[in-house]
Design an enzyme around this catalytic site. Structure first.
Site, mmCIF file in Angstrom:
data_model
loop_
_atom_site.group_PDB
_atom_site.id
_atom_site.type_symbol
_atom_site.label_atom_id
_atom_site.label_comp_id
_atom_site.label_asym_id
_atom_site.label_seq_id
_atom_site.Cartn_x
_atom_site.Cartn_y
_atom_site.Cartn_z
ATOM 1 N N LYS A 183 0.895 -1.177 0.000
ATOM 2 C CA LYS A 183 0.000 0.000 0.000
ATOM 3 C C LYS A 183 0.929 1.223 0.000
ATOM 4 O O LYS A 183 1.400 1.660 1.039
ATOM 5 C CB LYS A 183 -0.889 -0.016 1.246
ATOM 6 C CG LYS A 183 -2.195 0.769 1.146
ATOM 7 C CD LYS A 183 -2.056 2.234 0.833
ATOM 8 C CE LYS A 183 -1.597 3.068 2.006
ATOM 9 N NZ LYS A 183 -1.325 4.493 1.651
ATOM 10 N N GLU A 186 -0.397 7.594 -1.046
ATOM 11 C CA GLU A 186 -1.380 8.092 -2.010
ATOM 12 C C GLU A 186 -0.879 9.351 -2.732
ATOM 13 O O GLU A 186 -1.486 9.808 -3.690
ATOM 14 C CB GLU A 186 -2.720 8.371 -1.306
ATOM 15 C CG GLU A 186 -2.717 9.463 -0.250
ATOM 16 C CD GLU A 186 -2.239 9.002 1.141
ATOM 17 O OE1 GLU A 186 -1.356 8.115 1.215
ATOM 18 O OE2 GLU A 186 -2.732 9.548 2.146
ATOM 19 N N CYS A 291 14.216 10.808 5.503
ATOM 20 C CA CYS A 291 14.202 10.460 6.928
ATOM 21 C C CYS A 291 15.611 10.504 7.511
ATOM 22 O O CYS A 291 15.781 10.510 8.717
ATOM 23 C CB CYS A 291 13.619 9.078 7.123
ATOM 24 S SG CYS A 291 14.626 7.825 6.346
HETATM 25 P P1 NAD Z 1 2.817 9.315 6.800
HETATM 26 O O1 NAD Z 1 3.005 8.722 8.133
HETATM 27 O O2 NAD Z 1 1.884 10.455 6.643
HETATM 28 O O3 NAD Z 1 2.278 8.199 5.754
HETATM 29 C C1 NAD Z 1 2.907 6.951 5.641
HETATM 30 C C2 NAD Z 1 1.888 5.920 5.188
HETATM 31 O O4 NAD Z 1 0.864 5.826 6.175
HETATM 32 C C3 NAD Z 1 1.199 6.264 3.881
HETATM 33 O O5 NAD Z 1 1.070 5.103 3.114
HETATM 34 C C4 NAD Z 1 -0.144 6.811 4.330
HETATM 35 O O6 NAD Z 1 -1.177 6.566 3.390
HETATM 36 C C5 NAD Z 1 -0.418 6.076 5.613
HETATM 37 N N1 NAD Z 1 -1.186 6.875 6.565
HETATM 38 C C6 NAD Z 1 -1.193 8.232 6.694
HETATM 39 N N2 NAD Z 1 -2.016 8.599 7.699
HETATM 40 C C7 NAD Z 1 -2.531 7.472 8.218
HETATM 41 C C8 NAD Z 1 -3.454 7.213 9.280
HETATM 42 N N3 NAD Z 1 -3.987 8.194 10.011
HETATM 43 N N4 NAD Z 1 -3.755 5.934 9.551
HETATM 44 C C9 NAD Z 1 -3.228 4.927 8.838
HETATM 45 N N5 NAD Z 1 -2.354 5.120 7.809
HETATM 46 C C10 NAD Z 1 -2.010 6.373 7.501
HETATM 47 O O7 NAD Z 1 4.268 9.680 6.234
HETATM 48 P P2 NAD Z 1 4.642 10.468 4.917
HETATM 49 O O8 NAD Z 1 4.297 11.905 5.094
HETATM 50 O O9 NAD Z 1 4.148 9.763 3.723
HETATM 51 O O10 NAD Z 1 6.232 10.293 4.925
HETATM 52 C C11 NAD Z 1 7.101 11.106 5.641
HETATM 53 C C12 NAD Z 1 7.427 10.520 6.978
HETATM 54 O O11 NAD Z 1 8.025 9.238 6.819
HETATM 55 C C13 NAD Z 1 8.460 11.329 7.755
HETATM 56 O O12 NAD Z 1 8.073 11.378 9.091
HETATM 57 C C14 NAD Z 1 9.747 10.548 7.581
HETATM 58 O O13 NAD Z 1 10.702 10.744 8.595
HETATM 59 C C15 NAD Z 1 9.230 9.159 7.595
HETATM 60 N N6 NAD Z 1 10.158 8.235 6.978
HETATM 61 C C16 NAD Z 1 10.869 7.426 7.814
HETATM 62 C C17 NAD Z 1 11.785 6.555 7.292
HETATM 63 C C18 NAD Z 1 12.580 5.663 8.188
HETATM 64 O O14 NAD Z 1 13.299 4.826 7.676
HETATM 65 N N7 NAD Z 1 12.499 5.776 9.495
HETATM 66 C C19 NAD Z 1 11.997 6.503 5.899
HETATM 67 C C20 NAD Z 1 11.246 7.337 5.079
HETATM 68 C C21 NAD Z 1 10.319 8.205 5.640
#
Ligand code: NAD
Length: 507
Positions: A183, A186, A291
């Site tokens: 998944k 989006e 990240c």
């Molecule tokens: P996000 O948490 O908003 O979304 C990640 C995923 O979760 C997406 O697929 C999204 O559709 C889903 N999602 C969003 N809100 C949700 C909810 N309320 N309930 C269930 N699922 C939900 O993250 P993002 O904005 O797409 O990505 C950026 C973030 O990811 C930053 O915080 C970054 O640090 C982190 N990140 C971490 C790593 C790591 O290795 N630790 C790597 C890449 C990105």
């Protein structure tokens, strides 16, 4: 943000990928995918509900017995072919990443490369799955361990690496004999479908890899589906924590990687120009949407003014613009909403009393006025209680804090709730050693600003940057996607005594 299904019939619809085929579902909700460089809506993405998730799980369950029974060598050969196909299609994948995510094309090519290296590592799966064997643990009794697939696994991924992060998971899960449901975010969902097409072309049987699309509703359907055994998540910390808790509640194995606030600690003996060059790339590359981006510098002793001066000089020269144009260093942010959120942190930093050295607000890119751009921002004299330091901004905003001693700098790093990556810049081996011994962070660089482990090591942070026990890819990836089975075997002969009534003490 979400329009009714018939609102933009002219814009391409992104399909799902279930059981080896594209599928355009009949869902009630659709999202819009924008090109961040132009601000234009370029595609629409279906938001799956429980029904579509169930269809993907059924496809993955049907494919599981055959794939799990396929020899690791054959699974490895599919991975080899897939890796070749990814190499051949690296530019096309990268162009899709740039189009939907905004990062520069060269950066996107690099991110695809880091993803395909996980497939390369997964080609060694026959070796990686080898168990242990002990002869004669008791009289004529042998004992051995085997690693078996976990079942149907799901991956939920963030917007910032739409190829690399899914590739941290899927090749490992599949090579280990599992089936997989991805998944993706989006915000930039198209590359996931291309990955599926390439896996099929590589010979992967239908149903082994599936793609569903959507937001929270689809994620919740994954977390509560009894047919899914393991969940890998990468994204922000609050959602990572939620995924961890919900997956555990539903009895699933889970690894949930969260957000970050990565520090570069600059000691007084650091090479100034080398350090400034390293920090510039790490802070502003991919518009800070990594990240492992450096978002805080801790300048130790008297080096503060000099390092701020060097960073300022370089930050002002960074070329901002559309990621697919030659000579551009930094592309736009992923969405207008995210750009506005990052800009609001710059306003807050000014209000809270940090010294604004470079201001990235109000950039104007002629011809791209509707794109989601921000310039580079540099704050000095930032204090730990300020929101620009406390929060993960995930944009091109760098904060400089000052510390008198190495001790104080290590305390700053360790007091931060995140523990993804950090780096120390110094010419002293002893100071560097002390730093990497004492920091509570999962990935540490010594004069390396973004210490992302190669595919044959594992990637993961500590504290609020990871919920779960095992990191992704490398040896820990194999452990996450397999269950150990321990077999103790005896082949009776006329002269071996039968098992007794009490607990055996074999030796
Ligand atoms: P996000 O948490 O908003 O979304 C990640 C995923 O979760 C997406 O697929 C999204 O559709 C889903 N999602 C969003 N809100 C949700 C909810 N309320 N309930 C269930 N699922 C939900 O993250 P993002 O904005 O797409 O990505 C950026 C973030 O990811 C930053 O915080 C970054 O640090 C982190 N990140 C971490 C790593 C790591 O290795 N630790 C790597 C890449 C990105």
């Amino acid at each position: 943000m979400n329009k009714p299904a018939d609102a933009r019939v002219s814009v391409e619809k992104i399909p799902l990928w279930i059981d080896g085929k594209h599928l355009t579902p009949n869902v009630a909700r659709w999202g819009e995918v924008t090109n961040p460089a132009t601000g234009a809506i370029i595609r629409r993405v279906p938001f799956c509900a429980a029904g579509e998730i169930d269809a993907a799980v059924r496809a993955a369950q049907n494919a599981l017995p055959g794939w799990a029974a396929t020899s690791p060598l054959r699974r490895s050969r599919v991975m080899q072919k897939f890796m070749e196909l990814m190499q051949r299609n690296q530019q096309a994948l990268a162009r899709l990443v740039t189009e939907e995510n905004g990062k520069t094309l060269t950066d996107a090519v690099g991110s695809v490369q880091r993803g395909l290296e996980v497939a390369e590592f997964a080609c060694g799966i026959p070796q990686l799955l080898k168990g242990e064997y002990s002869e004669n643990v008791g009289p004529a009794v042998d004992s051995f361990s085997i690693r078996q697939p976990v079942g149907v696994c799901a991956g939920i991924t963030p917007f910032n690496f739409p190829v690399m992060v899914p590739m941290w998971m899927a090749p490992m899960a599949i090579a280990c004999g599992n089936t997989f449901i991805l998944k993706p975010s989006e915000k930039d969902p198209s590359p996931s479908v291309m990955i599926a097409e390439l896996l099929k072309e590589a010979g992967l049987p239908d149903g082994v890899f599936n793609v569903v699309q959507g937001d929270k509703e689809s994620v919740d359907a994954i977390l509560s589906h009894p047919g899914i055994s393991a969940v890998s998540f990468v994204g922000s910390t609050p959602i990572a924590k939620y995924i961890y808790e919900q997956s555990a509640r539903h009895g699933k194995r889970v690894q949930a990687l969260g957000g970050a606030k990565n520090h570069a600690v600059v000691l007084p003996d650091a090479e100034l120009d080398f350090t400034a060059d390293a920090i510039i790339g790490a802070a502003y590359g991919a518009a800070g949407e990594r990240c492992m981006a450096i978002s805080a510098v801790v300048a130790v002793g008297g080096i503060g003014d000099a390092i701020v001066g060097k960073i300022k000089e370089r930050a002002q020269k960074i070329m901002v613009g559309p990621g697919d144009k030659e000579g551009i260093d930094m592309g736009p942010l992923v969405t207008a909403a995210h750009r506005d959120k990052v800009a609001s942190y710059i306003d807050a930093g000014v209000k809270e009393g940090a010294r604004l050295v470079v201001d990235g607000r109000n950039v104007n890119i002629p011809g791209y006025e509707r794109g989601f751009y921000l310039g580079t921002t540099l704050f000095d004299r930032v204090k730990p209680e300020m929101s620009i330091y406390r929060d993960e901004i995930f944009g091109p905003v760098l904060s400089v804090l000052r510390a008198d001693t190495v001790d104080e700098a290590i305390k700053v790093v360790n007091a931060n709730p995140y523990g993804n990556g950090t780096a120390v810049f110094t010419n002293s081996g002893g100071a560097a050693r002390r730093f990497y011994e004492e920091v509570n962070v999962g990935m540490v660089g010594v004069n390396v600003p973004i210490p992302v482990p190669m595919a044959f090591f594992s990637f993961g942070g500590w504290k609020s940057s990871l919920f779960g026990d095992l990191h992704v890819h490398g040896a820990e990836g194999v452990r996450f996607y397999t269950r150990t089975k321990q077999v103790t075997a005896r082949w009776p002969r006329q002269d071996t005594p039968a098992p007794g009534f009490n607990i055996p003490t074999l030796g």
